[in-house]
Scaffold this active site. Sequence first.
Site, mmCIF file in Angstrom:
data_model
loop_
_atom_site.group_PDB
_atom_site.id
_atom_site.type_symbol
_atom_site.label_atom_id
_atom_site.label_comp_id
_atom_site.label_asym_id
_atom_site.label_seq_id
_atom_site.Cartn_x
_atom_site.Cartn_y
_atom_site.Cartn_z
ATOM 1 N N LYS A 51 86.319 -45.653 59.262
ATOM 2 C CA LYS A 51 87.147 -46.208 58.177
ATOM 3 C C LYS A 51 88.358 -45.306 57.946
ATOM 4 O O LYS A 51 88.223 -44.079 57.950
ATOM 5 C CB LYS A 51 86.284 -46.308 56.914
ATOM 6 N N SER A 126 85.205 -52.470 50.358
ATOM 7 C CA SER A 126 86.445 -52.151 51.026
ATOM 8 C C SER A 126 86.314 -51.791 52.506
ATOM 9 O O SER A 126 87.319 -51.750 53.196
ATOM 10 C CB SER A 126 87.115 -50.987 50.291
ATOM 11 N N SER A 150 81.099 -50.653 48.720
ATOM 12 C CA SER A 150 82.017 -50.882 49.847
ATOM 13 C C SER A 150 81.431 -50.750 51.251
ATOM 14 O O SER A 150 82.105 -51.097 52.218
ATOM 15 C CB SER A 150 83.217 -49.950 49.738
HETATM 16 N N1 GLN Z 1 84.762 -53.237 45.069
HETATM 17 C C1 GLN Z 1 84.599 -52.019 44.348
HETATM 18 C C2 GLN Z 1 85.941 -51.538 43.836
HETATM 19 O O1 GLN Z 1 86.859 -52.253 43.980
HETATM 20 C C3 GLN Z 1 83.935 -50.994 45.202
HETATM 21 C C4 GLN Z 1 84.847 -50.292 46.127
HETATM 22 C C5 GLN Z 1 84.175 -49.213 46.889
HETATM 23 O O2 GLN Z 1 82.956 -49.109 46.949
HETATM 24 N N2 GLN Z 1 84.996 -48.347 47.471
HETATM 25 O O3 GLN Z 1 86.084 -50.494 43.300
#
Ligand code: GLN
Length: 445
Positions: A51, A126, A150
Amino acid sequence: KETFATIKQRDQKLAAFLTLNEQTALEQAALLDQNGVDPENILAGIPLAIKDNIVTKDLRTTAASKILENFQPIYNATVMDKLAVKQVITVGKTNLDEFAMGGSTENSAFKITKNAWDQTKVPGGSSGGSAAAVASGEVIGALGSDTGGSIRQPAAFNGIVGVKPTYGRVSRFGLIAFASSMDQIGPLTRTVKDNALILNAISGVDPHDATSSTQSVPDFAAGLDGDIKGMRIAVPKEYLGKGIAADVREAIQNAINTFEKLGASVAEVSLPHSKYGVPVYYIIASSEASSNLQRFDGIRYGYRAQDVKNLEDVYVKSRSKAFGDEVKRRIMLGTFSLSAGTYDAFFKKAAQVRTLICRDFAKVYRDYDLILGPTAPTTAFGIGEDIDDPVTMYMNDILTIPVNLAGLPGMSLPAGFSNGLPVGLQLIANQFDEQTLYRAGYAFE
Ligand code: GLN
């Protein structure tokens, strides 16, 4: 070479990668070929994707933000050094929501990654690039990061296995900080065992990360024999209640039946404060983000506005131009929650409710080995469907967020399909008990 040929072909459709590491990867592979590899080292020569919020020495790292568009790190994240010791080959960097803020990968400044099963759907986020790359067979494994879901939610949306380890299990050194009290790196793979093997390689205490844990790291791949007789599984009633789509509920019900057939006992429990998880998370995560993202000042890294008259102009213009809408929304929300006049009512209150959420979990683990539920309330939604409605987007994390607030390890694994889209099953274990996750996941898959 085969991996790169596959990626180049499939990524025309999926757009999972932001940067390929082709030349270096092929050189590393040739070297391994020449020198031979340690037969004990099961990861030697395995191509993995990373990532793009994990810093990689000399390989562009953007966090999918314009502000880091041309950032070449001068050092490796600890996980990268650990993978290098195992002779893993990094094939490239995968797309994400900018600074990992989002649940659909639509917040990337560069491209929109597609779901591996249906290109009109989001891959989740994400870590959407990592999940799509693994599910499509571009690579057999990838690293993601999980602050509020994410790793697990994109794993669910793409029908693969994703694990967020216990907070502190894996070093965060070199993970571009979003919310430091919740961020964790973890593996996305097609099988439970592959996942365990990668977590083995990246776990452990790190002098560069004071929050990394000194707990010993067991072999997560050992003891995967399919026997889970007597395992005590709890299903929180809040995790199958209203707001959970009928097709998801049905798939999870089937999974419960499978676990019972495997000899586990399943009972209903309650996590009464989990309903506050989303608001608590968005206050705490945004507060931490507003602090962490101060370092992007237009001077030390990346993008710098040119038409400036003074120092404040450098900050304001660089940040205004190079941060995306969602990142700005979080910086504003976080700065507000931490301000003198609002701190007690927002940040402090959220921190208190966080403790109640942690206690709910601790109480369940007195009598149970594992918590089971869906990973997300729905299967993958359409590209463009939720992007203009942040609150709907935030609610998608309702089942993953409490796990991060409590620092627990969680796994998402495939539990069937509905209308051609994968449904994700979530398993949640007590702190530092990833072994139970892997044992249960292996028996189920
Ligand atoms: N969807 C969540 C957010 O927008 C989680 C994101 C994540 O785990 N990095 O913060």
